[in-house]
Write an enzyme that holds these catalytic residues in place. Sequence first.
Site, PDB file in Angstrom:
ATOM      1  CE  LYS A  99      -3.618   2.242   2.353  1.00  0.00           C
ATOM      2  NZ  LYS A  99      -4.740   2.179   3.501  1.00  0.00           N
ATOM      3  CB  SER A 144      -8.404   3.713   2.602  1.00  0.00           C
ATOM      4  OG  SER A 144      -7.025   2.872   3.340  1.00  0.00           O
ATOM      5  CB  SER A 203      -8.199   1.457   5.544  1.00  0.00           C
ATOM      6  OG  SER A 203      -8.722   2.262   5.341  1.00  0.00           O
TER       7      SER A 203
END
Lengths: 478, 489, 95
Positions: free
Chosen positions: B84, B159, B183
């Site tokens: 990420k 996210s 997330s």
Amino acid sequence: MSKEFEVVIGLEVHVELNTKTKIFCGCSTAFGGAPNTHTCPVCTGMPGSLPVLNKEVLHKAIAVGLATNCNITRNSKFDRKNYFYPDNPQNYQISQLYYPICRDGKVEIEVNGEKKFVRIHEIHMEEDAGKLVHDEWNENSYVDFNRSGVPLIEIVSEPDMRSADEVIAYLSKLRETIQYLGASDCKLNEGSMRADVNLSLREKGSEEFGTRTETKNLNSFTAIRHSIENEIARQSDLILAGEKVVQETRRWDDVKGYSYPMRSKEDAQDYRYFPDPDLVPIIVTDEMIDSIKAEEPEFRAEKKIRYKEEYDLPDYDIDQITAEKKMADILDEGVKLGGDPKKISNWLMGETMRLMKETSTDATDLKFSADNLVKLIKLNESKEINNAVAKEVFEKAVFSDNLDPEKYVADNGLSTKADAGELEAVVKKAIDANPKAVEDYKAGKKKAVGAIVGFVMKEMKGKCDPGTVNQMISSILD
Amino acid sequence: MSDIMKLTAVELGSKIAAGEISSVEATKASLDAIGNKDKKIHAFVTVDTEGAIKRAEEMDKLIAAAKAEGKTLSPLAGVPIAIKDNMNVSGMLTTCSSKILGNFVPTFTSTAVQNMIDAGVVIVGKTNMDEFAMGSTTETSYFGPTYNPYDLTRVPGGSSGGSAASVAADEVPMALGSDTGGSIRQPASFCGVTGIKPTYGRVSRYGLIAYGSSLDQIGPIAKDTRDCAAMLSVLASHDPKDSTSYEKSADNFMDALIPDVKGMKIGIPRDYFGEGLDEDVKTSVLAAAETLKSLGAEVEEFDLGMVEYAIPAYYIIACAEASSNLERFDGVKYGYRTAEFTDLHNMYKKTRSEGFGAEVKRRIMLGSFVLSSGYYDAYYVKALRVKNLIKQAFDKAFEKYDVILGPVAPTTALKCGESLSDPIKMYLGDIYTVSVNLAGLPGISTPCGYDKNGMPVGLQLLGQVFEEKKILRAAYAFESTFTRKSAEI
Amino acid sequence: MTITDETIEYVGILAKLELNDEEKEAAKKDMSEMLDYVNKLNELDVSGVEPMSHSFPITNVMREDEVTNGDDSENMLKNAPEKTENGYVVPKTFA
Ligand SMILES: [Mg+2]
Ligand SMILES: [Zn+2]
């Protein structure tokens, strides 16, 4: 309309702790590096970096708290103080608001023979900011983060002081205490001790406080005194003219001798403090406090008593020497190394003080070690060097690192015993060259020997002991 | 080639260890898959083709050498991974999907990523996310949205939407995500993959670009529970650089993979099945509970309490911390700086106003407000008190239950653009996930069904702090009865 | 709770954000709605409940006072939008 004002002063004193590393990272706190060379992701606020507390900072903060009669907060935390400024890389300073490490202390001061206590509201730990360098020739400033993250303690007093004299007495007391603890050198001129003065006026007899201002950028006791006088005048002028004192932060300009307001409308002074989630609570245990107490040094008052009892020095000398921890350390260490306390004390009271005064040096800048002073005294005592040479060597030693007097005397041929044969020859030459003096001497005018000694000293460029020369001349002529 | 990408990370790792597939082959297969599919799903912000192949070549040498010496490497050695884009990787662009960090190249690697590197993984790239992890759809990314591999008109969740989508699309066998309010778990649920939000303090946050520091945790996203357990075993470590890192973090979570839940006490909060919960989601999750019951678990309903207060408390705390954490983005030390300005404060304001997107600004404004003079006690301190009550509610539940079972999100993946217009509605989607972050608990999301549109439904299992093994065991047991469908893309 | 223009202006100074008119209107609306929503917490009686800043029992994490970092200035400055050998360049802070 005649009003009599009482001045009410409280201080916020920032002290840089002399740890090896910064408060939240393993960067060196050493002075003098090129810009930004003592930095890492933590102290430059790189994304993803996290702070970890330096153990020594906590210990030193607690030590200062104990020495100033504070209560130590058993469950302490760090908070973030949020404000944007380029010297503050995260745009928040890690400090303590809600649970400062020390609270409710007091120190005793004495002004004109009168003693009183100044209460300490709290002592908290925080990080120092970086340095902004301003370029005169363009529209830029430069940020150097070498000082960013250097540990500070902020000592916040109650508004207990009533004059500049009391302020200076209080600061001197703090400085002495912290220097004795070995937690900081507390130099106002170099910023390792910084005092912000909160000052307000009120009518004599009034219980209520007036509106206060805070004055920053005070780099010496003289500047503090000057700015206090200036601010008292400024505020009383305002009040007498029926105007209001504005609560604000002001910056002292020492060259121009006045202060001016510091903030713009872009500084809301709303710091939005909240507990820093990146740091964990600090639980101070009894054991921690006991071990810090056990390491407490001998403070000035105790030292004074001991110097009287053990060294039997004059009160004035004791007061002068103990006023600077560095000097007391040299005395104590010198005695430990076999030196005579009175002789060491004489060197400190005499030559050391004189040279410090002449060069406006701070005691903390003294470079010579007790070891070297003791050596110097021994060289002088054994007549290896005369008094004049001893003073010359000392003058060199005070301002340079680790100058070994024995080596220095040998290297520069300053010893009286440098060459016994040479001295003998010069003495003979001197006798030959001063027939008038020899005649006078033989006629009973013993004083006449001085001229011969002087000749020898001049020829030898001081590398001899006048007493020895005197003896040599006498033994030849008698 | 495409067969390689159907393998789980542990399967691929064992084939690499056995010499059946090289790390270079695996890496190239991953890069090819990204080349083919990422035009459609846009899971990646950065793909490091050259660096990945070079690293895979090195790994092949290391693996061969280890084999010759009879040494065993990590089960994940040589396996490709996606990271990420809020985790620092030294020398690799790290943007948080924000314009303000659009050119930021960190000089140090986050501890969690370094642990993975030390285990021999090959980083193929950085995945798209909601800007600074603020969002639940990956639509707030400065670089544009990621799309759900099961239906390109739908969001992947967020996210960590890029990480979840990249695994679901078989672009990589595993990815790292971060979870501040759901997330990892929510995008895992939306994309039909498995993800773990570890206990707060289990995985180091050093090098993770902070959103809400008291809530953020890095965790694994992969195709199954075993992969997640293998990754967590690598990720979990005590890190002296993170003061909030737990001393006894390191553990071998593969031990927990026992397909048996006999005697395990599972509680189902009634308050998780009220208004707003999609019928298909409800059906799948309750069916999963039945399955676990049939496998020997004692399952019962109970009232957890405090559920409706978690979102308000969460948004106050997360936004407050974020407003402070994001102050460092000011155009001085790194990242974007506005082109023209009149003075310092104008430079700050223009840089930040141009550099941050709308959702980030919204949260910074709210966070700054709740901390400001006069509002701190009414909002922030109150939220911290409520957090305490939420923690107490969980502590009480865990006195009785080993695991709490419920949905991950009220719905399956929404259509793109549906939730952005109404922030509160978007925030309400986090109702089952945020309380876990407030209480610091571990949670796992694993697929348990598909709705009428074929979109995946996630099952959430929560444990008491540092009880990851219990939720792994329950998830593993359930998974052994469940057939996961891959995304056809 | 109604959010005024002044509040938005003030929070903008704190947060160093400058919103255009359209953004300002949106921010006023969003913030009002959000604050009304989070006021839900007022339903709870939290008197006597400790504010919990840290939800886990870790305390006293400290490092030894040892220098572990060398000079990394070159790397640190790499990302700076504007720099010289003197450091990071910012608009003049002091007249
Ligand atoms: Mg301060
Ligand atoms: Zn540093």
